[in-house]
Motif scaffolding. Sequence first.
Motif, PDB file in Angstrom:
ATOM      1  N   UNK A  29       0.464  -1.582   0.184  1.00 41.25           N
ATOM      2  CA  UNK A  29       0.165  -0.174   0.006  1.00 41.25           C
ATOM      3  C   UNK A  29       0.763   1.275  -0.354  1.00 41.25           C
ATOM      4  N   UNK A  30       0.981   1.551  -1.060  1.00 45.52           N
ATOM      5  CA  UNK A  30       2.189   3.464  -1.360  1.00 45.52           C
ATOM      6  C   UNK A  30       1.585   4.329  -0.424  1.00 45.52           C
ATOM      7  N   UNK A  31       0.670   4.399  -0.013  1.00 48.02           N
ATOM      8  CA  UNK A  31      -0.126   5.335   1.115  1.00 48.02           C
ATOM      9  C   UNK A  31       0.656   4.717   2.538  1.00 48.02           C
ATOM     10  N   UNK A  32       0.831   3.891   2.987  1.00 46.17           N
ATOM     11  CA  UNK A  32       1.009   3.139   4.104  1.00 46.17           C
ATOM     12  C   UNK A  32       2.249   3.458   4.418  1.00 46.17           C
ATOM     13  N   UNK A  33       3.499   3.287   3.719  1.00 47.45           N
ATOM     14  CA  UNK A  33       5.393   3.072   3.001  1.00 47.45           C
ATOM     15  C   UNK A  33       5.385   5.172   3.255  1.00 47.45           C
ATOM     16  N   UNK A  34       4.589   5.617   2.480  1.00 49.12           N
ATOM     17  CA  UNK A  34       4.680   7.072   2.406  1.00 49.12           C
ATOM     18  C   UNK A  34       4.815   7.381   3.976  1.00 49.12           C
ATOM     19  N   UNK A  35       3.156   7.268   4.773  1.00 48.84           N
ATOM     20  CA  UNK A  35       3.749   7.488   6.098  1.00 48.84           C
ATOM     21  C   UNK A  35       4.807   7.318   6.338  1.00 48.84           C
ATOM     22  N   UNK A  36       4.942   5.811   6.649  1.00 54.12           N
ATOM     23  CA  UNK A  36       5.777   5.426   7.416  1.00 54.12           C
ATOM     24  C   UNK A  36       7.087   6.445   6.935  1.00 54.12           C
ATOM     25  N   UNK A  37       7.813   6.814   5.814  1.00 53.40           N
ATOM     26  CA  UNK A  37       8.331   7.307   5.303  1.00 53.40           C
ATOM     27  C   UNK A  37       8.556   8.553   6.156  1.00 53.40           C
ATOM     28  N   UNK A  38       7.890   9.803   6.028  1.00 53.89           N
ATOM     29  CA  UNK A  38       7.371  10.969   6.923  1.00 53.89           C
ATOM     30  C   UNK A  38       7.595  10.426   8.070  1.00 53.89           C
ATOM     31  N   UNK A  39       7.395   9.385   9.182  1.00 60.34           N
ATOM     32  CA  UNK A  39       7.627   9.562  10.096  1.00 60.34           C
ATOM     33  C   UNK A  39       9.107   8.710  10.150  1.00 60.34           C
ATOM     34  N   UNK A  40       9.868   8.414   9.189  1.00 56.20           N
ATOM     35  CA  UNK A  40      11.472   7.634   9.634  1.00 56.20           C
ATOM     36  C   UNK A  40      12.061   9.470  10.050  1.00 56.20           C
ATOM     37  N   UNK A  41      11.219  10.494   8.422  1.00 58.79           N
ATOM     38  CA  UNK A  41      12.101  11.595   8.167  1.00 58.79           C
ATOM     39  C   UNK A  41      11.614  12.324   9.576  1.00 58.79           C
ATOM     40  N   UNK A  42      10.554  12.195   9.979  1.00 65.81           N
ATOM     41  CA  UNK A  42      11.027  12.904  11.260  1.00 65.81           C
ATOM     42  C   UNK A  42      11.630  12.627  12.397  1.00 65.81           C
TER      43      UNK A  42
END
Lengths: 111, 146
Positions: free
Chosen positions: B109-122
């Motif tokens: 699910x690309x949305x799931x990975x994008x949200x996790x990516x924002x979390x990792x970035x933060x």
Amino acid sequence: MIDSLTDSLEQYMNLVSLRQKLVASNIANADTPGYKTQDLDFQASFRSALDGGSPQAVQVSGLKTKNDGNNVDLDREARLLAENAMRFSVASNLMHSAISQVKEAISGGKG
Amino acid sequence: MSLFSALTVSATGMAAQRTRAALLVENIANSETTRTPEGGPYRRKDAIFTTQDVGSAFGTEMDAQLAGSTLSGVNVAGISVDTRDPEKRYMPGHPDADANGYVSIPRINPAEDMVDLVGANRSYQANVSAMSAVKDMIQKSIDLLR
């Protein structure tokens, strides 16, 4: 080191830096499942440090635990990070002026 | 009691978040990959974090003597691979289609990975801020000698 004030300052800076290390550890583990936020009871630790005791890290209560068992609140840690840096800055400036006074006395006001 | 171990802790945090971000980007890039060396479609990967005591043997021992506690960094303990069955999509002309015309597509699910990516970035940025604050404190201590 020089007088009782600088001794207290030294203990204070030690404690602030220990607290900063715990904050860094909390931030690094913000996504580790099951990790619990660690902190110092600052007043109690400072009092015991002045009597020669050693500080103990404790788990912080009252934080919201996430589904993975982790209870790190990044906003709390960011606040403590800034607060510790400023407290340390104040203490180190005080220490600097105490040292400068002694240097001034050594050089007889000529330096 | 040295502040340098706090820098090590933040460094482990940055390394772990970087590993996680790399895996998330890999997931997004491979969201339509139907062939892998292991056979079958690509499977979603994620990093598993654990706490890890930091510092050299000497430093750890000294900290334990002085403060009665050791600091925890973070370590990537392993990489979990999604074991769910892949999605089936009806594409009869596709070279990887089975006898019934269905192709196995990764369950990503690309949305799931994008949200996790924002979390990792933060989280990465938070570690950078911590490192910068500790570095300033070390600099203040050095300035006492001036």
